[in-house]
Scaffold this motif. Sequence first.
Motif, PDB file in Angstrom:
ATOM      1  N   TYR A 182       0.736  -1.372  -0.107  1.00  0.00           N
ATOM      2  CA  TYR A 182      -0.157  -0.013   0.056  1.00  0.00           C
ATOM      3  C   TYR A 182       0.905   1.332   0.028  1.00  0.00           C
ATOM      4  CZ  TYR A 182      -3.300   2.947   2.308  1.00  0.00           C
ATOM      5  OH  TYR A 182      -4.137   4.150   2.764  1.00  0.00           O
ATOM      6  N   ALA A 183       1.939   1.281   0.752  1.00  0.00           N
ATOM      7  CA  ALA A 183       2.722   2.432   1.046  1.00  0.00           C
ATOM      8  C   ALA A 183       3.400   2.996  -0.189  1.00  0.00           C
ATOM      9  CB  ALA A 183       3.304   2.435   2.560  1.00  0.00           C
ATOM     10  N   SER A 193      -1.497  -6.083   8.494  1.00  0.00           N
ATOM     11  CA  SER A 193      -2.286  -5.581   9.449  1.00  0.00           C
ATOM     12  C   SER A 193      -2.055  -4.019   9.365  1.00  0.00           C
ATOM     13  CB  SER A 193      -1.955  -6.212  10.727  1.00  0.00           C
ATOM     14  OG  SER A 193      -0.620  -6.100  11.101  1.00  0.00           O
ATOM     15  N   ASP A 194      -0.960  -3.523   8.876  1.00  0.00           N
ATOM     16  CA  ASP A 194      -1.014  -2.076   9.008  1.00  0.00           C
ATOM     17  C   ASP A 194      -0.371  -1.664   7.660  1.00  0.00           C
ATOM     18  OD1 ASP A 194      -0.626   0.471   9.686  1.00  0.00           O
ATOM     19  OD2 ASP A 194       0.931   0.450  11.133  1.00  0.00           O
ATOM     20  N   THR A 216      -0.563   1.220   5.945  1.00  0.00           N
ATOM     21  CA  THR A 216       0.011   2.419   5.766  1.00  0.00           C
ATOM     22  C   THR A 216       1.599   2.474   5.895  1.00  0.00           C
ATOM     23  OG1 THR A 216      -2.002   3.051   6.814  1.00  0.00           O
ATOM     24  CG2 THR A 216      -0.512   4.900   6.209  1.00  0.00           C
ATOM     25  N   THR A 217       2.102   1.506   6.736  1.00  0.00           N
ATOM     26  CA  THR A 217       3.578   1.461   7.134  1.00  0.00           C
ATOM     27  C   THR A 217       4.281   0.389   6.405  1.00  0.00           C
ATOM     28  OG1 THR A 217       3.282   0.419   9.124  1.00  0.00           O
ATOM     29  CG2 THR A 217       3.197   2.677   9.155  1.00  0.00           C
ATOM     30  N   ASP A 232       6.314  -1.874   3.740  1.00  0.00           N
ATOM     31  CA  ASP A 232       7.689  -1.594   3.319  1.00  0.00           C
ATOM     32  C   ASP A 232       7.887  -2.603   2.174  1.00  0.00           C
ATOM     33  OD1 ASP A 232      10.335  -1.467   2.960  1.00  0.00           O
ATOM     34  OD2 ASP A 232      10.787  -1.192   4.967  1.00  0.00           O
ATOM     35  N   GLN A 245      -5.711   2.599  -2.882  1.00  0.00           N
ATOM     36  CA  GLN A 245      -5.485   2.802  -1.599  1.00  0.00           C
ATOM     37  C   GLN A 245      -7.012   3.209  -0.851  1.00  0.00           C
ATOM     38  OE1 GLN A 245      -2.664   6.051  -1.362  1.00  0.00           O
ATOM     39  NE2 GLN A 245      -0.935   4.467  -1.293  1.00  0.00           N
TER      40      GLN A 245
END
Lengths: 434, 294
Positions: free
Chosen positions: A188-189, A245-246, A248-249, A251, A399
């Motif tokens: 995502y990020a 699970s996250d 937005t962060t 990598d 997103q």
Amino acid sequence: MKKRLVLLAGVSAALMLLLTACGSKKSADKADKTETITFINHKTDWQSNGKWKAYMKEFNKKNPNIKVKIETITDYAGQMKTRMNSNQYGDVFMLPDTVKPQNYAHFVEPLGKQKDLEKKYIGLTNKSYNGTSYGIPSQLNASGMVVNMKVFKDAGISKFPTNTEDFIAALKKIKEKNPEVTPLYTNYAAGWTMANWDFMRPGITGDPQVTNKLLTNKAPFSKGEVMYTIYDTLYKVANDKLIESDPTTSDWEQSKVDMANNKIGVMVLGSWAVPQIQEANKDNAKNITFQTFPAKAKDGKQYISVGADYNYAINVHSKHKKAARKLIDWLVNDSDYAIDNGGLPTKKGAEYPEALKSMQKSGVKLIEPAAAPKGKESLFAEIDDASEIGLDTTDKTKQRIVDAGIGNSKESFADIMKDLNTKWGDAIKSVGNN
Amino acid sequence: MKESRFDYRKQKKLIVVLFTIIPIALLLVFSYYPLLKMIQYSLTDWDGFSPSSHFVGLQNYKTVFTNPTYFSVFRTSLYYFIATFFQLGLALLFATLLSFKVKFANFWKGILFFPYLLNGVAIGFIFLYFYKQNGTLDTVMNFIGLKGQIHLWLGDRSINNISLAFTSIWRYTGFNFLIFLGAIQSINPEVYEAAEMDGANRWAQFKYIIIPGIKEILFLNIILGVSGSLSVFDIPYIMTSGSNGTNTFVIQTIDTAFKYNKLGLASAMAIVLLAIVVVVTVIQRLATRERGAK
């Protein structure tokens, strides 16, 4: 008083120096036989691991009189766009996709008639205009899913699913069997990875014209349309918490290592990613495979779309066009660039990379998207930009779907699709009016 | 006998011109010329690199003002605007404390100012790893037994803007602190002595000496805070690239220019932002002037 004068002289001298430093330098070694050309590209990893150096050494065995200066840029597409406002964008460079076809002749040297080049190469439709080719693809990529088969087998799934229901069921099973594993990693990020979801269009439908049909379809995100199927799958995997699970962060670099170490099941990417992930853990390389999007076309067959990666092109302002052409010819005809990067070679009849060979054996057909209708070469980009949906280009819409799926925003999936339809329809109207 | 061909006044003038010519040239070339160009672009539909573009008049401005997606992102600025007051409060607190006699005063000053010296990109990455799932903050909270309070600091839309605004506070407090400290130290120390003799305690000194003494600077900092919160950019851009409800007007402008290739529209957005900041500044200037007159 003398001191003051000295100071004055010093200041003015410094000023002069500053001004002359701004002026352009002209090299005067034209008498020298060796030509120096600059090749600007995006392969920063090859610059740092010395691969480019080895390549150019090989190139110089055949062409000792051409010295190639390699320049790599991390934010390639972004910086090149600015640089192309000047005439200093190297001799050979990768043609950014944002350049509109009608402007090719303004920026790059024609490489030949498309008809002639097509006898030798594939994937030329993308960068040709009015029958003339302005770029030759460095490689072709297949768009699909990079899959760690060990993760699937550990969950008791021996064959990669061929429809979205089975696919989601398989991901759920993976999560049940091993909660430590992320069934599908969205990246995502990273800002560019999720555009790969859009590239699945031709493969799912088996229709080379699928993108051209979007030019007139004012509601391409309605139920039953291919874009709906793709986004619906994305929404469902997010909604069922089958992704990281996250997000937005998340990598990108770490995701490659995690997948190589059996911590990720699937990533939606191109075939180029396979060697990069295999390299991250060589002992596990055989488990990293490439699969089609889990869907069948109307004729019951599975397709996978291949499209050109960056195209080599020659700067129209270059003073060494012949030398530049020699470099392109060498890269396309003689080097292993495409294979080393996990892509299909541009040259006809060349061998396919391993990842695609096995897929061909299992009956999956490769299709190449058709060229845009004559006179409408840049229409898709214009509608896409006007709508600000960023189909094929940005991650914003994808997103937004993930945000809605994991419950971060209160939008429903139907609302998003409705909004996208409105935006796309309005964009077709507004572009048509210009 | 003349000492030189120039008399003193002419020399002075020449020196002044020579020394100012460089900053003025830089200012013209890198500030005013681009501004003029941007105004020109904002009246066209240029995409950023095509050889040709069309004049579209005020169409771009009309789009900015009529399409709600462009203005709704100012909601994010509210978080940073509120954070500004926490930031100023903290800065004022530390500046006041350190203006009295404190052990290792210079050491504390250095520590407080240090974040401002760091590069914005570096700060973005430090806090990205700080807020990440199982990152520094989660580890610390686990250690002190606050496991139940752990959130997805950047992933949870209800708090991610607060996380980002906190990063902004951490970064800019040092700057405000330094300005406050300078202003406080410019107050004549004899005033404190006189106050102490009259039996004023620290709080009274703060209320009746320091606050009136630095009122102008306080307002200046508020102006900087407001225009700063309107044009937040680097921290959310690096940490979340504006995804998940953290989009700001400047990120929106960048995306419009370079992702959707609408440089004309993006120029218009930039001009609108400039106009808003100028208006805010003028209003606050007028307000402070009236206060001063009364």
